[in-house]
Design an enzyme around this catalytic site. Structure first.
Site, PDB file in Angstrom:
ATOM      1  N   GLU A   1       0.827  -1.292  -0.018  1.00  0.00           N
ATOM      2  CA  GLU A   1      -0.039   0.141   0.061  1.00  0.00           C
ATOM      3  C   GLU A   1       0.720   1.290   0.098  1.00  0.00           C
ATOM      4  OE1 GLU A   1      -2.636  -0.549   3.375  1.00  0.00           O
ATOM      5  OE2 GLU A   1      -3.928  -1.695   2.048  1.00  0.00           O
TER       6      GLU A   1
ATOM      7  N   GLU B   1      -5.368  -8.332  -1.132  1.00  0.00           N
ATOM      8  CA  GLU B   1      -5.935  -8.141   0.232  1.00  0.00           C
ATOM      9  C   GLU B   1      -7.494  -7.681  -0.144  1.00  0.00           C
ATOM     10  OE1 GLU B   1      -4.431  -5.693   3.059  1.00  0.00           O
ATOM     11  OE2 GLU B   1      -2.675  -5.805   2.729  1.00  0.00           O
TER      12      GLU B   1
HETATM   13  C1  BG6 Z   1      -4.246  -3.079   4.778  1.00  0.00           C
HETATM   14  C2  BG6 Z   1      -3.114  -3.632   5.372  1.00  0.00           C
HETATM   15  O1  BG6 Z   1      -4.294  -1.898   4.639  1.00  0.00           O
HETATM   16  O2  BG6 Z   1      -5.395  -3.536   5.574  1.00  0.00           O
HETATM   17  C3  BG6 Z   1      -2.951  -4.870   6.254  1.00  0.00           C
HETATM   18  O3  BG6 Z   1      -2.117  -3.777   4.384  1.00  0.00           O
HETATM   19  C4  BG6 Z   1      -4.187  -4.644   7.184  1.00  0.00           C
HETATM   20  O4  BG6 Z   1      -1.832  -4.935   6.952  1.00  0.00           O
HETATM   21  C5  BG6 Z   1      -5.430  -4.552   6.627  1.00  0.00           C
HETATM   22  O5  BG6 Z   1      -3.963  -5.741   8.490  1.00  0.00           O
HETATM   23  C6  BG6 Z   1      -6.594  -4.509   7.188  1.00  0.00           C
HETATM   24  O6  BG6 Z   1      -6.582  -3.471   8.305  1.00  0.00           O
HETATM   25  P1  BG6 Z   1      -6.639  -3.368   9.857  1.00  0.00           P
HETATM   26  O7  BG6 Z   1      -6.398  -2.224  10.271  1.00  0.00           O
HETATM   27  O8  BG6 Z   1      -8.314  -3.871  10.053  1.00  0.00           O
HETATM   28  O9  BG6 Z   1      -5.689  -4.619  10.232  1.00  0.00           O
END
Ligand code: BG6
Length: 516
Positions: A218, A411
């Site tokens: 990201e 993701e």
């Molecule tokens: C993404 C990141 O932004 O979102 C991850 O690359 C992160 O590392 C994921 O865990 C979910 O966000 P969060 O804050 O719920 O863990």
């Protein structure tokens, strides 16, 4: 440094040309299904799962100094994602406090068990990151920490023994903390050579074993959350935008140099960039809102413009002017960026937002890196993240139209407070619904002509949250018995979604139905 000359697009990307010419591999419509060889799997990051923060010669990372903050004391997202000098000093002396990323979910000692569970689901690919301070504890050493490398040798060999393709992120929201103390992270160009040295060690070590790489997770996060994305402490500094854009430029340069090195070391290596693709819609059809949404989307996409096309788009000049940013570039940077573009574009997608210039609109929608306005047509997760599967198709179509190189959803997932029942079952129907609807939209996007390489669902095993450092928000197919304070047995349990995803993979995405 900006250019409108498209003739340079992908001119040094033999891989993407090869892949794009073989479009049948990614777009073949198997009766409206996913192409053969589609890479199904899951994703994690070292700092959110490994634990063992001071084992095997590992140095402290920026993730290890983030203290748990209970929900009622969290304050703004900006505060949550940054750190002050005082907090850093305190964390460095504090061995007892609750720093959840120091313990992760103990993947360091349990990776075999975890990978066996991924294999049971039929994973074709597993995305994970390498911890920079495990390899270079302080960041500026000249030789790597052999014990750190041996850990990743073992993980990679274990994956390969299960026929799971490793997809490695070189930098996912952490760096040796000493680089913050000495250089204020990526604010300094000094980090470029250290990062490239680190990347070269990995390319040499894993040549022939790891084919797919991402340089920075990201990358656009550096603008929104400079500490999380780039190890920068902004406390007491003027013009944070200047610092953040400059840091981002250093990361672009480092990424290009790493790509160059990878191609020299391993001609089979395929390297992608990674973007947080938070889609922004205009709140209304007022032209002002439409323009505002376009600007916000461009502000995310300009990073991929640089990494895919090889140059800064012209519209960013206006942004720099308006925000009093003057970028310092070295004479070689322009050529470097142009000649070393990525092979594929990967991104995270969780939510969409709306935006408006009308101050009367105040309904706030939450997110992990930034917030926006609520969309009255969407539901939201327990954490206020708006659920928008069609938005994923919109993003895929738009990005493919814009770049025409293979895309990879690395993701996507639903954070929820799952409940472990007395019979050890976890009924996460809501997660199955969320994932099925997003996968359905990927299928539609493929039918629309998008080249999609694969899908790695986020946090395939429960892990520590990147933004809130909590355990309560779970994304996994596998439940990990641990709470926000590190209490629990760390035992792993299969959720209902585990069995569902296994079937999705087995049928190559044809059967998304939930059997109750
Ligand atoms: C993404 C990141 O932004 O979102 C991850 O690359 C992160 O590392 C994921 O865990 C979910 O966000 P969060 O804050 O719920 O863990």
């Amino acid at each position: 440094m900006t250019s409108n000359n498209n003739s340079n697009i992908n001119n040094n990307s033999n891989f993407s040309n090869e892949m794009s010419s073989d479009t049948s591999r990614y777009t073949r419509d198997n009766n409206g299904g996913f192409p053969e060889g589609f890479m199904w799997g899951g994703a994690v990051a070292a700092n959110q799962v490994e634990g063992a923060y001071n084992v095997g010669g590992k140095g402290l990372s920026t993730a290890d100094v983030v203290k748990y903050c209970p929900p009622e004391q969290r304050g703004s997202l900006e505060q949550l994602l940054s750190i002050t000098h005082g907090e850093l000093t305190q964390a460095l002396q504090d061995e007892e406090g609750n720093y959840p990323k120091r313990r992760g979910i103990d993947f360091y000692h349990r990776y075999k068990e975890d990978i066996a569970l991924f294999a049971e689901m039929g994973f074709k690919v597993f995305r994970f990151s390498i911890s920079w301070p495990r390899i270079f504890p302080n960041g500026d050493e000249l030789t790597p920490n052999e014990e750190g490398l041996r850990f990743y040798d073992a993980v990679i060999d274990e994956l390969l023994s299960h026929n799971i393709e490793p997809l490695v992120t070189i930098s996912h929201y952490e760096m040796p903390v000493q680089l913050v103390q000495k250089y204020n992270g990526w604010e300094s160009r000094e980090l470029v050579s250290m990062f490239v040295r680190y990347a070269e060690v990995l390319f040499n070590r894993y040549k022939g074993k790891v084919k797919y790489w991402l340089t920075f997770n990201e990358i656009n996060c550096t603008l929104k959350a400079p500490f999380l994305g780039a190890g920068i402490i902004t406390e007491g500094r003027d013009n944070v935008k200047q610092i953040a854009f400059q840091a981002l430029h250093h990361q672009f340069v480092a990424s290009s140099l790493a790509i160059k090195a990878a191609r020299e070391i391993d001609s089979e290596a395929k390297i992608g960039c990674m973007l947080a693709r938070r889609l922004v819609y205009p709140y209304s059809c007022r032209p002002e809102d439409v323009l505002q949404a376009q600007t916000e989307n461009q502000m995310a996409q300009f990073c991929t413009d640089v990494q895919v096309r090889g140059y800064y788009p012209s519209f960013i000049q206006r942004q720099w002017r308006d925000q009093q940013v003057t970028l310092v570039m070295e004479p070689e940077d322009e050529t470097l960026l142009r000649e070393n573009v990525v092979d594929f574009l990967s991104f995270s997608y969780y939510m969409s937002m709306t935006t408006s210039t009308d101050p009367a609109h105040t309904s706030k929608a939450e997110g992990n890196l930034s917030t926006g306005l609520k969309n009255p047509h969407l539901e939201a997760s327990e954490w206020g993240w708006q659920i928008d599967p069609i938005g994923l198709r919109v993003a895929l179509r738009e990005m493919y139209d814009r770049y025409q190189i293979p895309l990879f959803v690395v993701e996507n997932g639903l954070g929820a407070a799952d409940v472990l029942e007395e019979d050890e079952a976890i009924h996460d129907h809501y997660r199955i619904q969320y994932l099925a609807k997003h996968i359905e939209q990927m299928r539609e996007a493929i039918a629309d002509g998008v080249e999609l390489m694969g899908y790695t669902s986020w946090g395939c095993i429960d892990l520590i949250s990147a933004s809130t450092s909590e355990m309560r928000k779970r994304y996994g197919f596998i439940y990990v018995d641990q709470d926000d304070h590190g209490q629990g047995t760390l035992a792993r349990y299969r959720k209902d979604s585990f069995h569902w995803y296994k079937k999705v993979i087995e049928t190559n995405g044809a059967d998304l139905a939930e059997k109750i």
